[in-house]
Design a protein around this motif. Structure first.
Motif, PDB file in Angstrom:
ATOM      1  N   ALA A 252      -6.790   6.615  39.565  1.00  0.00           N
ATOM      2  CA  ALA A 252      -6.816   7.750  40.734  1.00  0.00           C
ATOM      3  C   ALA A 252      -5.369   8.408  40.538  1.00  0.00           C
ATOM      4  N   MET A 253      -5.408   9.499  41.055  1.00  0.00           N
ATOM      5  CA  MET A 253      -4.177  10.305  41.201  1.00  0.00           C
ATOM      6  C   MET A 253      -3.401  10.245  42.504  1.00  0.00           C
ATOM      7  N   LEU A 254      -2.159   9.829  42.064  1.00  0.00           N
ATOM      8  CA  LEU A 254      -1.302   9.427  43.599  1.00  0.00           C
ATOM      9  C   LEU A 254      -0.168  10.725  43.489  1.00  0.00           C
ATOM     10  N   PRO A 255       0.106  11.252  44.612  1.00  0.00           N
ATOM     11  CA  PRO A 255       1.031  12.184  44.646  1.00  0.00           C
ATOM     12  C   PRO A 255       2.399  11.664  44.147  1.00  0.00           C
ATOM     13  N   GLN A 256       3.093  12.440  43.204  1.00  0.00           N
ATOM     14  CA  GLN A 256       4.457  11.637  42.754  1.00  0.00           C
ATOM     15  C   GLN A 256       5.198  11.185  43.712  1.00  0.00           C
ATOM     16  N   ARG A 257       5.592  11.438  44.779  1.00  0.00           N
ATOM     17  CA  ARG A 257       6.551  11.071  45.765  1.00  0.00           C
ATOM     18  C   ARG A 257       6.252   9.847  46.767  1.00  0.00           C
ATOM     19  N   CYS A 258       4.954   9.639  46.549  1.00  0.00           N
ATOM     20  CA  CYS A 258       4.271   8.551  47.440  1.00  0.00           C
ATOM     21  C   CYS A 258       4.784   7.155  46.670  1.00  0.00           C
ATOM     22  N   LEU A 259       4.808   6.227  47.419  1.00  0.00           N
ATOM     23  CA  LEU A 259       5.413   4.934  46.928  1.00  0.00           C
ATOM     24  C   LEU A 259       4.629   4.490  45.741  1.00  0.00           C
ATOM     25  N   MET A 260       3.473   4.226  45.801  1.00  0.00           N
ATOM     26  CA  MET A 260       2.879   3.634  44.891  1.00  0.00           C
ATOM     27  C   MET A 260       2.688   4.379  43.523  1.00  0.00           C
ATOM     28  N   ALA A 261       3.089   5.618  43.596  1.00  0.00           N
ATOM     29  CA  ALA A 261       3.098   6.426  42.422  1.00  0.00           C
ATOM     30  C   ALA A 261       4.227   5.860  41.607  1.00  0.00           C
ATOM     31  N   ASN A 262       5.296   5.229  42.304  1.00  0.00           N
ATOM     32  CA  ASN A 262       6.502   4.867  41.659  1.00  0.00           C
ATOM     33  C   ASN A 262       6.553   3.323  41.190  1.00  0.00           C
TER      34      ASN A 262
ATOM     35  N   THR B 126       2.420   7.453  30.450  1.00  0.00           N
ATOM     36  CA  THR B 126       2.928   8.696  31.485  1.00  0.00           C
ATOM     37  C   THR B 126       4.619   8.974  30.899  1.00  0.00           C
ATOM     38  N   ASP B 127       5.131   7.691  30.701  1.00  0.00           N
ATOM     39  CA  ASP B 127       6.368   7.953  30.188  1.00  0.00           C
ATOM     40  C   ASP B 127       6.892   8.700  28.850  1.00  0.00           C
ATOM     41  N   GLU B 128       5.585   8.024  27.892  1.00  0.00           N
ATOM     42  CA  GLU B 128       6.054   8.490  26.492  1.00  0.00           C
ATOM     43  C   GLU B 128       4.931   9.662  25.950  1.00  0.00           C
ATOM     44  N   GLY B 129       3.954   9.793  26.777  1.00  0.00           N
ATOM     45  CA  GLY B 129       2.831  10.748  26.416  1.00  0.00           C
ATOM     46  C   GLY B 129       2.104  10.050  25.240  1.00  0.00           C
ATOM     47  N   SER B 130       2.176   8.716  25.166  1.00  0.00           N
ATOM     48  CA  SER B 130       1.250   8.282  24.239  1.00  0.00           C
ATOM     49  C   SER B 130      -0.099   7.834  24.647  1.00  0.00           C
ATOM     50  N   ARG B 131      -0.810   7.462  23.424  1.00  0.00           N
ATOM     51  CA  ARG B 131      -2.350   7.486  23.418  1.00  0.00           C
ATOM     52  C   ARG B 131      -2.348   6.101  23.872  1.00  0.00           C
TER      53      ARG B 131
ATOM     54  N   ALA C  43      -1.794  15.625  34.850  1.00  0.00           N
ATOM     55  CA  ALA C  43      -1.252  14.914  36.333  1.00  0.00           C
ATOM     56  C   ALA C  43      -0.143  15.311  36.719  1.00  0.00           C
ATOM     57  N   GLY C  44       0.883  15.341  35.643  1.00  0.00           N
ATOM     58  CA  GLY C  44       2.423  15.354  36.190  1.00  0.00           C
ATOM     59  C   GLY C  44       2.423  16.953  36.501  1.00  0.00           C
ATOM     60  N   GLU C  45       1.877  17.818  35.741  1.00  0.00           N
ATOM     61  CA  GLU C  45       2.035  18.969  36.092  1.00  0.00           C
ATOM     62  C   GLU C  45       1.429  19.580  37.408  1.00  0.00           C
ATOM     63  N   LEU C  46       0.694  18.470  37.880  1.00  0.00           N
ATOM     64  CA  LEU C  46      -0.195  19.120  39.209  1.00  0.00           C
ATOM     65  C   LEU C  46       0.613  18.205  40.293  1.00  0.00           C
ATOM     66  N   GLY C  47       1.799  17.398  39.883  1.00  0.00           N
ATOM     67  CA  GLY C  47       2.397  16.749  40.939  1.00  0.00           C
ATOM     68  C   GLY C  47       1.911  15.282  41.159  1.00  0.00           C
ATOM     69  N   TYR C  48       1.044  14.894  40.414  1.00  0.00           N
ATOM     70  CA  TYR C  48       0.532  13.402  40.300  1.00  0.00           C
ATOM     71  C   TYR C  48       0.894  12.517  39.599  1.00  0.00           C
ATOM     72  N   ARG C  49       0.717  11.239  39.606  1.00  0.00           N
ATOM     73  CA  ARG C  49       0.550  10.075  38.489  1.00  0.00           C
ATOM     74  C   ARG C  49      -0.622   9.495  38.785  1.00  0.00           C
ATOM     75  N   ILE C  50      -0.930   8.979  37.549  1.00  0.00           N
ATOM     76  CA  ILE C  50      -2.490   8.184  37.334  1.00  0.00           C
ATOM     77  C   ILE C  50      -2.072   6.848  37.479  1.00  0.00           C
ATOM     78  N   LYS C  51      -2.996   6.202  38.419  1.00  0.00           N
ATOM     79  CA  LYS C  51      -2.759   4.589  38.650  1.00  0.00           C
ATOM     80  C   LYS C  51      -4.008   4.078  38.584  1.00  0.00           C
TER      81      LYS C  51
END
Lengths: 442, 442
Positions: free
Chosen positions: B271-281, B175-180, B244-252
């Motif tokens: 699963a996709m978690l909304p970026q502002r929710c705790l577990m996404a962070n 997610t941070d680096e866009g790496s494979r 996921a990021g563009e849609l407001g989510y992070r994948i966990k």
């Protein structure tokens, strides 16, 4: 644990308010489920209320009602006393009475444990009676149990958190809506999220009660409530909230206890947290407690810090834990603070003047040349350097806000600078200072 | 608890790897501090290792070393057996042996408890011996103790979390680096964050072990590991992370156990978690476990999920808890799962086909008119409606990605749609499906 018919563990309840009613209801209506789960029959035996005639959410059938709380403590039919009346008096005497009678005592009373903790803890330790106070700090968040049990083989270095739901609710709404403190408070009062007299919550006193208890637990030391530096949220303005956002922070009211070598730092104040950090995202009535320990590193527990349901869950967890202790046939498993108070030394408290922190400063000054130089000069003279600055758009002949973020500085130097700046007469309103939270993830 | 000279509680350790060495070191070097804190002398009595000659971080002086783990279990000089060798065999026999000898047994072995939990739990319950497994799930996060003790008076409805540090480390870096995936995995292996054979972590199997244990605890039921639907993170691409990021989510990678009336849903998948929710962070090697319960609402515990220090802290907490039990003179305070396994019914597991979820879909299709209509048509025919769409910039004659988010849909309908779409021959690569996490804060 054994399959035979087990003697019921008998609970006496003092106080039938919001939490008391929930506890009474669970003990009554869910008695079978609780017994199936724990193998132990729990019985609500006696309940003390102020007014027998009052209408309530729930009136326990089968339990004996009394208006005399000491009847519950002194009753031979009660194994565990649950105190849910709050305040220092008569709660203190009830606690001491329960300790003397060697009864288990479960309380949600943070004020009692913050102001009279040393006496209460020591009374229970001496008599070997059990004391449960999970509900006294951060509602449903299992922070007391975590420190007493989960970190028993580790060393806590820092414990900090959002431990007042009302304050967090107000700050969250100010952040989301850009509203003024006074307006959100009024609304929170109307909605029942804030008391008619909100002093304990908004002035940080309730948070200071809780950090007193947490520091005693985490650092195995005697903590005087009066040693906690306490500053509330009443002076925070929408402009501070907005500036914080622009700088990448959110403002939260934090209780902070940190061990630095053989001393501790104890404080409650608004603090700026980086937006991406976990606690910055704990909003509304939620609480969070972060611990940093030698081996486990950073742990953060988040949950509902107040309200009938969460608090009742915490009270029940203490009742069930004690019932398990009692049913197992053993004595108390540990002292109320985990460690024996008897052997505790009182760690010295580091004066606020020695605190090192980065600072957010908002000056209200006239819009004229030289003012910024004067501020920067006074800071620089005291060894404080500026990390970044925001100056708001100007309106003809109106005072302007100058918002500064400093690099790390010592509180005494900061105070000296501000005294100097204010004495020069350029400040048209009191200067706002918000400390930046320590937030280095390990 | 009493002031007189107390009999030491004697610990036998099986396995001196990273965690074992830390536990041995703490029991040896911090023996005095532990005794001061708990009032109980703990003594490391016996240690079983595979190879007596091997060089180690720490070799306990004073403890008897053996190469025969059953010597530790059978020793009359050992009160608590700590098993840190992992795997099913011989750990299972060691556990059963300890139960029969009525010794306390502390383990970090999630595989053992996931695959043979029913037998192990029941052996300890029958013999009345104590079983501690805080270290088996999410390292230093006190989730086992929380469910057994803190939620004992509540009802857990959902437990879900990031319970595999390696997987979270890889996804966070992607997610941070866009790496494979492949590149980050290789790097993680080089850094020691991932095993040479990463299957257990990246295929979700380790998470499934943990969710098996958590579900048994939270829902007081017998859980078969084979009932957990398990899907790993190996197919996630940088494009999915970016979309996921563009849609407001992070994948966990989440482990999820939910009780729906008298049945449970058990699954591990990205699963996709909304970026502002705790577990996404919750990023890097951190773990998080969220519980939703009837009265306490949502609680989230975050901390280090693996590594020597955090795991040793969890192991120590179990040792200290048991030592307190033993020193208090009582029997076991509860069954290993809190509730007696004996009386547990096996709740039926809801088939994945019946799951309702919103979905993220990424199709790889030729860039020609009509393709999107075909996809939307097939989804619509199965009652699935599209909530939003991203189509990437086109390159002449190259396949394009069509990314869709759907409204709530039933898994069986989704599968049917996808079979239909794939059978039409328009998909130039396998379609990616990621479920959206349930994230309604109460």
């Amino acid at each position: 644990m054994n399959g035979g018919a087990m003697k019921p563990v008998r609970v006496g309840l003092i106080g039938l308010g919001v939490v008391g009613c929930q506890v009474a209801r669970i003990l009554t209506e869910e008695a079978e489920a609780l017994q199936a789960r724990t193998g132990i029959p729990l019985r609500l035996e006696k309940v003390a209320v102020r007014d027998l005639g009052k209408e309530r959410d729930f009136t326990p059938e089968g339990a004996i009602l009394t208006t005399e709380p000491f009847d519950v403590v002194n009753s031979a039919e009660v194994d565990i006393v649950v105190e849910l009346i709050g305040g220092e008096d008569p709660a203190f005497d009830l606690a001491i009475g329960a300790a003397r009678k060697r009864k288990g005592f479960v309380t949600a009373n943070k004020l009692l444990l913050a102001l009279r903790g040393a006496e209460v803890f020591s009374a229970f330790e001496k008599s070997g009676a059990r004391l449960g106070f999970e509900a006294a700090v951060a509602g449903a968040i299992p922070i007391i149990r975590s420190i007493r049990e989960s970190f028993s083989g580790d060393q806590v270095e820092l414990i900090q958190g959002i431990v007042n739901g009302t304050g967090n609710y107000i700050l969250s709404r100010m952040t989301d809506e850009g509203s003024r403190f006074e307006d959100v408070l009024k609304d929170a009062q109307a909605l029942g999220y804030a008391e008619a007299d909100p002093t304990l919550d908004v002035e940080g006193i309730d948070s200071a009660h809780k950090i007193t208890i947490l520091a005693a637990l985490a650092f195995e030391t005697v903590v005087d409530f009066s040693d906690v530096y306490t500053e509330g949220i009443t002076r925070i303005t929408p402009e501070d909230v907005i500036s914080a956002g622009e700088l990448g922070y959110r403002i939260k009211l934090l209780g902070i206890a940190r061990r630095i070598e053989d001393a501790i730092s104890l404080r409650v104040h608004p603090a700026m947290l980086p937006q991406r950090c976990l606690m910055a995202n704990v909003n509304g009535p939620f609480n969070a407690v972060e611990t940093r320990s030698k081996r486990a590193g950073v742990s953060t527990l988040v949950g509902r810090g107040a309200g009938g349901g969460p608090t009742a869950t915490a009270v029940l967890s203490d009742i069930v834990s004690m019932a398990r202790d009692i049913a197992s046939g053993g004595g108390a498993r540990m002292a109320p603070l985990g460690s024996p108070v008897g052997g505790m030394e009182k760690l010295p408290v580091i004066p606020m003047d020695e605190l090192e922190s980065e600072y957010y400063l908002r000056f209200t000054v006239p819009d004229r040349p030289g003012v910024l130089a004067q501020i920067a000069g006074a800071l620089g003279d005291n060894g404080i350097s500026i990390a970044s600055m925001i100056q708001r758009e100007r309106m003809e002949n109106q005072p302007v806000s100058v918002v500064l973020m400093t690099h790390n500085a010592v509180e005494a130097d900061m105070k000296r600078s501000l005294t100097h700046i204010e004495s020069s007469g350029i400040c048209l309103a009191p200067t706002m200072i918000i400390r930046i939270a320590e937030n280095d993830r390990d």
